[in-house]
Design a protein around this motif. Structure first.
Motif, PDB file in Angstrom:
ATOM      1  N   GLN A  29       0.278  -1.198   0.200  1.00 20.86           N
ATOM      2  CA  GLN A  29      -0.144   0.217   0.104  1.00 20.86           C
ATOM      3  C   GLN A  29       1.014   1.271  -0.471  1.00 20.86           C
ATOM      4  OE1 GLN A  29      -2.857  -0.121   3.370  1.00 20.86           O
ATOM      5  NE2 GLN A  29      -3.169   2.280   3.014  1.00 20.86           N
ATOM      6  N   ALA A  55     -11.005   2.421   4.687  1.00 20.55           N
ATOM      7  CA  ALA A  55     -11.181   3.725   3.761  1.00 20.55           C
ATOM      8  C   ALA A  55     -10.408   4.332   3.321  1.00 20.55           C
ATOM      9  CB  ALA A  55     -13.039   4.018   3.995  1.00 20.55           C
ATOM     10  N   HIS A  56      -9.551   4.546   5.031  1.00 24.44           N
ATOM     11  CA  HIS A  56      -8.952   6.403   4.659  1.00 24.44           C
ATOM     12  C   HIS A  56      -7.473   6.003   4.317  1.00 24.44           C
ATOM     13  CE1 HIS A  56      -6.269   8.448   6.377  1.00 24.44           C
ATOM     14  NE2 HIS A  56      -7.468   9.049   7.351  1.00 24.44           N
ATOM     15  N   CYS A  57      -8.259   6.874   3.272  1.00 20.61           N
ATOM     16  CA  CYS A  57      -6.201   7.139   2.192  1.00 20.61           C
ATOM     17  C   CYS A  57      -5.490   8.210   2.651  1.00 20.61           C
ATOM     18  CB  CYS A  57      -7.250   7.561   1.176  1.00 20.61           C
ATOM     19  SG  CYS A  57      -5.859   7.699  -0.151  1.00 20.61           S
ATOM     20  N   GLU A  62      -2.925   6.308  -0.494  1.00 18.55           N
ATOM     21  CA  GLU A  62      -4.116   4.730  -1.468  1.00 18.55           C
ATOM     22  C   GLU A  62      -4.421   4.335  -0.407  1.00 18.55           C
ATOM     23  OE1 GLU A  62      -3.302   1.642  -3.709  1.00 18.55           O
ATOM     24  OE2 GLU A  62      -1.355   1.311  -3.092  1.00 18.55           O
ATOM     25  N   SER A  63      -5.834   4.000   0.074  1.00 14.95           N
ATOM     26  CA  SER A  63      -6.872   3.493   0.919  1.00 14.95           C
ATOM     27  C   SER A  63      -6.309   1.789   0.929  1.00 14.95           C
ATOM     28  CB  SER A  63      -7.985   3.478   0.768  1.00 14.95           C
ATOM     29  OG  SER A  63      -8.776   2.988   0.189  1.00 14.95           O
ATOM     30  N   GLN A  66      -8.139   0.549  -1.515  1.00 13.38           N
ATOM     31  CA  GLN A  66      -7.883   0.711  -3.367  1.00 13.38           C
ATOM     32  C   GLN A  66      -6.844  -0.171  -2.969  1.00 13.38           C
ATOM     33  OE1 GLN A  66      -6.572   4.955  -2.764  1.00 13.38           O
ATOM     34  NE2 GLN A  66      -8.316   5.426  -3.596  1.00 13.38           N
TER      35      GLN A  66
END
Length: 132
Positions: A29, A55-57, A62-63, A66
């Protein structure tokens, strides 16, 4: 045999005596602006549900969701027995194919082995974090 392009993953493959196909989508990530910062230099997000954390980016990154979406097609393309040398986040992305964002709760040790069995849409977790 596939590997992330990260130096540590390529070195692990060399130590195993295998020549992998390098797969850029298996990269960890991206933590964007947080890359390389000490934990005390990153803002405290406070209590987050597993879904909110996934979901936190991070800024410019990127989250987990993602990253998992980036990794998933690569994992689903594997056929037969496929050895993958990658990152803890990549392992959690594979686990997320079975348990969703709860995969973030798994501890993944360096040089550990995790096994998924099955086919696209019908995965099961054989083992996680096996260190022998």
């Amino acid at each position: 045999m596939w590997s992330s392009p990260a130096k540590r993953c390529r070195e692990t493959c060399a130590a195993l005596g295998v020549s992998p196909v390098i797969q850029p989508d298996l990269w960890e990530q991206s933590f964007g602006a947080w890359e390389g910062l000490a934990p005390d230099q990153i803002c405290d997000l406070g209590p987050l549900s597993t879904e909110a954390l996934a979901a936190h980016c991070p800024p410019e990154g990127e989250s987990f969701l993602q990253m998992a979406a980036r990794v998933r097609p690569m994992l689903e393309a594997a056929s037969g027995t496929t050895l993958i040398v990658a990152h803890a986040g990549t392992v959690r992305a594979a686990l997320a194919m079975v348990v969703g964002p709860a995969a973030l709760s798994f501890s993944v040790a360096p040089l550990s082995l995790s096994v998924l069995d099955g086919t696209v849409g019908s995965w099961s977790i054989g083992s996680v974090n096996w260190t022998g």
